[in-house]
Design a protein around this motif. Structure first.
Motif, PDB file in Angstrom:
ATOM      1  N   GLU A 175      -0.675   8.728  -2.652  1.00  0.00           N
ATOM      2  CA  GLU A 175      -1.068   9.467  -1.456  1.00  0.00           C
ATOM      3  C   GLU A 175      -2.375   8.952  -0.867  1.00  0.00           C
ATOM      4  O   GLU A 175      -2.612   9.070   0.336  1.00  0.00           O
ATOM      5  N   ARG A 176      -3.217   8.356  -1.705  1.00  0.00           N
ATOM      6  CA  ARG A 176      -4.476   7.776  -1.226  1.00  0.00           C
ATOM      7  C   ARG A 176      -4.263   6.416  -0.572  1.00  0.00           C
ATOM      8  O   ARG A 176      -5.210   5.779  -0.120  1.00  0.00           O
ATOM      9  N   GLY A 177      -3.021   5.946  -0.532  1.00  0.00           N
ATOM     10  CA  GLY A 177      -2.706   4.676   0.110  1.00  0.00           C
ATOM     11  C   GLY A 177      -2.868   3.468  -0.780  1.00  0.00           C
ATOM     12  O   GLY A 177      -2.846   2.324  -0.306  1.00  0.00           O
ATOM     13  N   LEU A 178      -2.999   3.690  -2.089  1.00  0.00           N
ATOM     14  CA  LEU A 178      -3.162   2.579  -3.020  1.00  0.00           C
ATOM     15  C   LEU A 178      -1.808   2.004  -3.407  1.00  0.00           C
ATOM     16  O   LEU A 178      -0.796   2.706  -3.419  1.00  0.00           O
ATOM     17  N   ALA A 179      -1.805   0.731  -3.735  1.00  0.00           N
ATOM     18  CA  ALA A 179      -0.650   0.135  -4.394  1.00  0.00           C
ATOM     19  C   ALA A 179      -0.804   0.409  -5.880  1.00  0.00           C
ATOM     20  O   ALA A 179      -1.887   0.259  -6.437  1.00  0.00           O
ATOM     21  N   VAL A 180       0.273   0.831  -6.527  1.00  0.00           N
ATOM     22  CA  VAL A 180       0.240   1.149  -7.952  1.00  0.00           C
ATOM     23  C   VAL A 180       1.317   0.344  -8.657  1.00  0.00           C
ATOM     24  O   VAL A 180       2.480   0.364  -8.259  1.00  0.00           O
ATOM     25  N   LEU A 181       0.912  -0.372  -9.709  1.00  0.00           N
ATOM     26  CA  LEU A 181       1.864  -1.083 -10.558  1.00  0.00           C
ATOM     27  C   LEU A 181       1.901  -0.357 -11.899  1.00  0.00           C
ATOM     28  O   LEU A 181       0.899  -0.311 -12.622  1.00  0.00           O
ATOM     29  N   LEU A 182       3.037   0.245 -12.208  1.00  0.00           N
ATOM     30  CA  LEU A 182       3.199   1.084 -13.394  1.00  0.00           C
ATOM     31  C   LEU A 182       4.060   0.359 -14.414  1.00  0.00           C
ATOM     32  O   LEU A 182       5.216   0.037 -14.141  1.00  0.00           O
ATOM     33  N   ILE A 183       3.496   0.077 -15.579  1.00  0.00           N
ATOM     34  CA  ILE A 183       4.260  -0.531 -16.666  1.00  0.00           C
ATOM     35  C   ILE A 183       4.664   0.576 -17.616  1.00  0.00           C
ATOM     36  O   ILE A 183       3.819   1.348 -18.097  1.00  0.00           O
ATOM     37  N   LEU A 239     -13.602   3.864  -9.062  1.00  0.00           N
ATOM     38  CA  LEU A 239     -14.985   3.844  -8.593  1.00  0.00           C
ATOM     39  C   LEU A 239     -15.284   2.654  -7.692  1.00  0.00           C
ATOM     40  O   LEU A 239     -16.090   2.737  -6.792  1.00  0.00           O
ATOM     41  N   GLY A 240     -14.630   1.534  -7.964  1.00  0.00           N
ATOM     42  CA  GLY A 240     -14.864   0.350  -7.135  1.00  0.00           C
ATOM     43  C   GLY A 240     -14.020   0.307  -5.878  1.00  0.00           C
ATOM     44  O   GLY A 240     -13.970  -0.705  -5.195  1.00  0.00           O
ATOM     45  N   GLU A 241     -13.351   1.414  -5.553  1.00  0.00           N
ATOM     46  CA  GLU A 241     -12.465   1.510  -4.387  1.00  0.00           C
ATOM     47  C   GLU A 241     -11.442   0.377  -4.354  1.00  0.00           C
ATOM     48  O   GLU A 241     -11.395  -0.424  -3.422  1.00  0.00           O
ATOM     49  N   PRO A 242     -10.599   0.300  -5.386  1.00  0.00           N
ATOM     50  CA  PRO A 242      -9.599  -0.777  -5.435  1.00  0.00           C
ATOM     51  C   PRO A 242      -8.475  -0.559  -4.444  1.00  0.00           C
ATOM     52  O   PRO A 242      -8.289   0.539  -3.916  1.00  0.00           O
ATOM     53  N   ARG A 243      -7.704  -1.612  -4.232  1.00  0.00           N
ATOM     54  CA  ARG A 243      -6.513  -1.526  -3.397  1.00  0.00           C
ATOM     55  C   ARG A 243      -5.256  -1.476  -4.265  1.00  0.00           C
ATOM     56  O   ARG A 243      -4.222  -0.978  -3.837  1.00  0.00           O
ATOM     57  N   LEU A 244      -5.346  -2.044  -5.474  1.00  0.00           N
ATOM     58  CA  LEU A 244      -4.243  -2.032  -6.423  1.00  0.00           C
ATOM     59  C   LEU A 244      -4.746  -1.474  -7.743  1.00  0.00           C
ATOM     60  O   LEU A 244      -5.772  -1.912  -8.255  1.00  0.00           O
ATOM     61  N   PRO A 302       0.833  -1.217   0.000  1.00  0.00           N
ATOM     62  CA  PRO A 302       0.000   0.000   0.000  1.00  0.00           C
ATOM     63  C   PRO A 302       0.861   1.257   0.000  1.00  0.00           C
ATOM     64  O   PRO A 302       1.935   1.296   0.600  1.00  0.00           O
ATOM     65  N   GLY A 303       0.387   2.295  -0.700  1.00  0.00           N
ATOM     66  CA  GLY A 303       1.093   3.567  -0.714  1.00  0.00           C
ATOM     67  C   GLY A 303       2.438   3.518  -1.386  1.00  0.00           C
ATOM     68  O   GLY A 303       3.341   4.275  -1.043  1.00  0.00           O
ATOM     69  N   GLU A 304       2.594   2.638  -2.384  1.00  0.00           N
ATOM     70  CA  GLU A 304       3.871   2.483  -3.071  1.00  0.00           C
ATOM     71  C   GLU A 304       3.632   2.318  -4.565  1.00  0.00           C
ATOM     72  O   GLU A 304       2.708   1.612  -4.986  1.00  0.00           O
ATOM     73  N   VAL A 305       4.461   2.981  -5.356  1.00  0.00           N
ATOM     74  CA  VAL A 305       4.424   2.827  -6.806  1.00  0.00           C
ATOM     75  C   VAL A 305       5.568   1.915  -7.223  1.00  0.00           C
ATOM     76  O   VAL A 305       6.736   2.230  -6.981  1.00  0.00           O
ATOM     77  N   GLN A 308     -11.558  -7.567  -9.893  1.00  0.00           N
ATOM     78  CA  GLN A 308     -12.260  -6.385  -9.389  1.00  0.00           C
ATOM     79  C   GLN A 308     -12.825  -6.632  -8.005  1.00  0.00           C
ATOM     80  O   GLN A 308     -12.763  -5.762  -7.129  1.00  0.00           O
ATOM     81  N   ARG A 309     -13.358  -7.814  -7.797  1.00  0.00           N
ATOM     82  CA  ARG A 309     -13.914  -8.151  -6.481  1.00  0.00           C
ATOM     83  C   ARG A 309     -12.838  -8.149  -5.400  1.00  0.00           C
ATOM     84  O   ARG A 309     -13.099  -7.803  -4.241  1.00  0.00           O
ATOM     85  N   LEU A 310     -11.614  -8.493  -5.785  1.00  0.00           N
ATOM     86  CA  LEU A 310     -10.497  -8.540  -4.845  1.00  0.00           C
ATOM     87  C   LEU A 310      -9.802  -7.189  -4.696  1.00  0.00           C
ATOM     88  O   LEU A 310      -8.848  -7.063  -3.943  1.00  0.00           O
ATOM     89  N   GLY A 311     -10.288  -6.181  -5.434  1.00  0.00           N
ATOM     90  CA  GLY A 311      -9.705  -4.840  -5.311  1.00  0.00           C
ATOM     91  C   GLY A 311      -8.572  -4.565  -6.269  1.00  0.00           C
ATOM     92  O   GLY A 311      -7.726  -3.709  -5.997  1.00  0.00           O
ATOM     93  N   ILE A 312      -8.550  -5.273  -7.409  1.00  0.00           N
ATOM     94  CA  ILE A 312      -7.506  -5.065  -8.421  1.00  0.00           C
ATOM     95  C   ILE A 312      -8.156  -4.422  -9.638  1.00  0.00           C
ATOM     96  O   ILE A 312      -9.064  -4.992 -10.240  1.00  0.00           O
ATOM     97  N   SER A 313      -7.685  -3.234  -9.994  1.00  0.00           N
ATOM     98  CA  SER A 313      -8.253  -2.510 -11.125  1.00  0.00           C
ATOM     99  C   SER A 313      -7.147  -2.194 -12.130  1.00  0.00           C
ATOM    100  O   SER A 313      -6.047  -1.800 -11.739  1.00  0.00           O
ATOM    101  N   THR A 314      -7.440  -2.372 -13.424  1.00  0.00           N
ATOM    102  CA  THR A 314      -6.425  -2.209 -14.461  1.00  0.00           C
ATOM    103  C   THR A 314      -6.865  -1.181 -15.488  1.00  0.00           C
ATOM    104  O   THR A 314      -8.010  -1.202 -15.947  1.00  0.00           O
TER     105      THR A 314
END
Length: 239
Positions: free
Chosen positions: A186-194, A154-159, A26-29, A74-80
């Motif tokens: 800053e919102r505390g999300l995990a971000v995976l940037l390709i 919108l689905g309040e993802p974690r990643l 969380p909170g890391e790119v 999406q149900r697990l909080g993963i949005s792409t």
């Protein structure tokens, strides 16, 4: 928060991934980099539930989960957000944000609520779009990317996974998108940037994970790594 462990995937004679592992917090790119054919897209598709891995595991908060479809992800909080953005350019910003999740019964009150939710979300992300009722086709590339990222939230993802979010953007639009990536952190999300753009990677990421020929080829703390060391891992010159 999310751990990918020893994931392998083969397409016929092609070994796309072999024993790849990745941790996302969380909170890391985290920037995922590598040359064409390194396995980046396949790994993203495995995490997003688009393709099934031949072996390996994905765990969330230490508990193994099954990501068999994009709906599972999406149900697990993963949005792409994919590179093509998947926006309907003839529709306005509000319609694009709620596309596929519109209320079953249309009413003026629900319409107003959707518009208010859109404005609130864009404001919270500091996304500046003067008129959210114009077709998306009339927006700049950076604004369209921002709309796609906002829809993913919108689905309040974690990643949130971002596939080449600055590709084909100008300097000013790229800066806007990179600022948005920082706000996701800053919102505390995990971000995976390709990304293929190492300047963008160094500007916003906390860690860099390198894939080469379907395998883990290196992991770096961005603040401590030189561009030369990252390029060497990508090309195999470090071996």
């Amino acid at each position: 928060m999310i751990s990918v462990t020893d994931v392998s995937k083969r397409y016929g004679a092609v070994q796309a991934l072999q024993g790849v592992s990745l941790d996302l917090r969380p909170g890391e790119v985290v920037a995922l980099v590598g040359d064409n054919g390194a396995g980046k897209s396949t790994l993203v598709k495995v995490i997003a539930g688009v393709v099934a891995a031949d072996s390996g595991a994905i765990a969330i908060d230490g508990e193994r989960v099954r990501v068999g479809s994009p709906h599972d992800a999406q149900r697990l909080g993963i949005s792409t957000v994919y590179q093509d953005l998947a926006l309907c350019e003839n529709l306005d910003v509000v319609a694009n944000l709620f596309l596929g999740s519109e209320p079953r019964r249309w009413s003026l009150l629900r319409h107003i609520r959707m518009e208010r939710a859109t404005r609130d979300l864009l404001t919270s992300l500091d996304v500046r779009i003067k008129d959210i009722r114009v077709p998306v086709a009339m927006l700049s590339g950076g604004q369209r990317q921002s709309v796609a990222i906002a829809r993913a939230l919108l689905g309040e993802p974690r990643l949130v996974i971002l596939d080449e979010p600055t590709a084909a953007l100008g300097v000013e639009q790229t800066a806007q998108v990179l600022d948005l990536v920082r706000r996701l952190r800053e919102r505390g999300l995990a971000v995976l940037l390709i990304s293929h753009n190492l300047a963008d990677v160094r500007a916003v990421s906390d860690r860099v994970v390198v894939l080469r020929l379907g395998r883990n080829a290196g992991e770096f703390r961005t603040a401590e790594a030189t561009q030369e060391s990252i390029v060497a891992a990508i090309t195999g010159a470090a071996a």
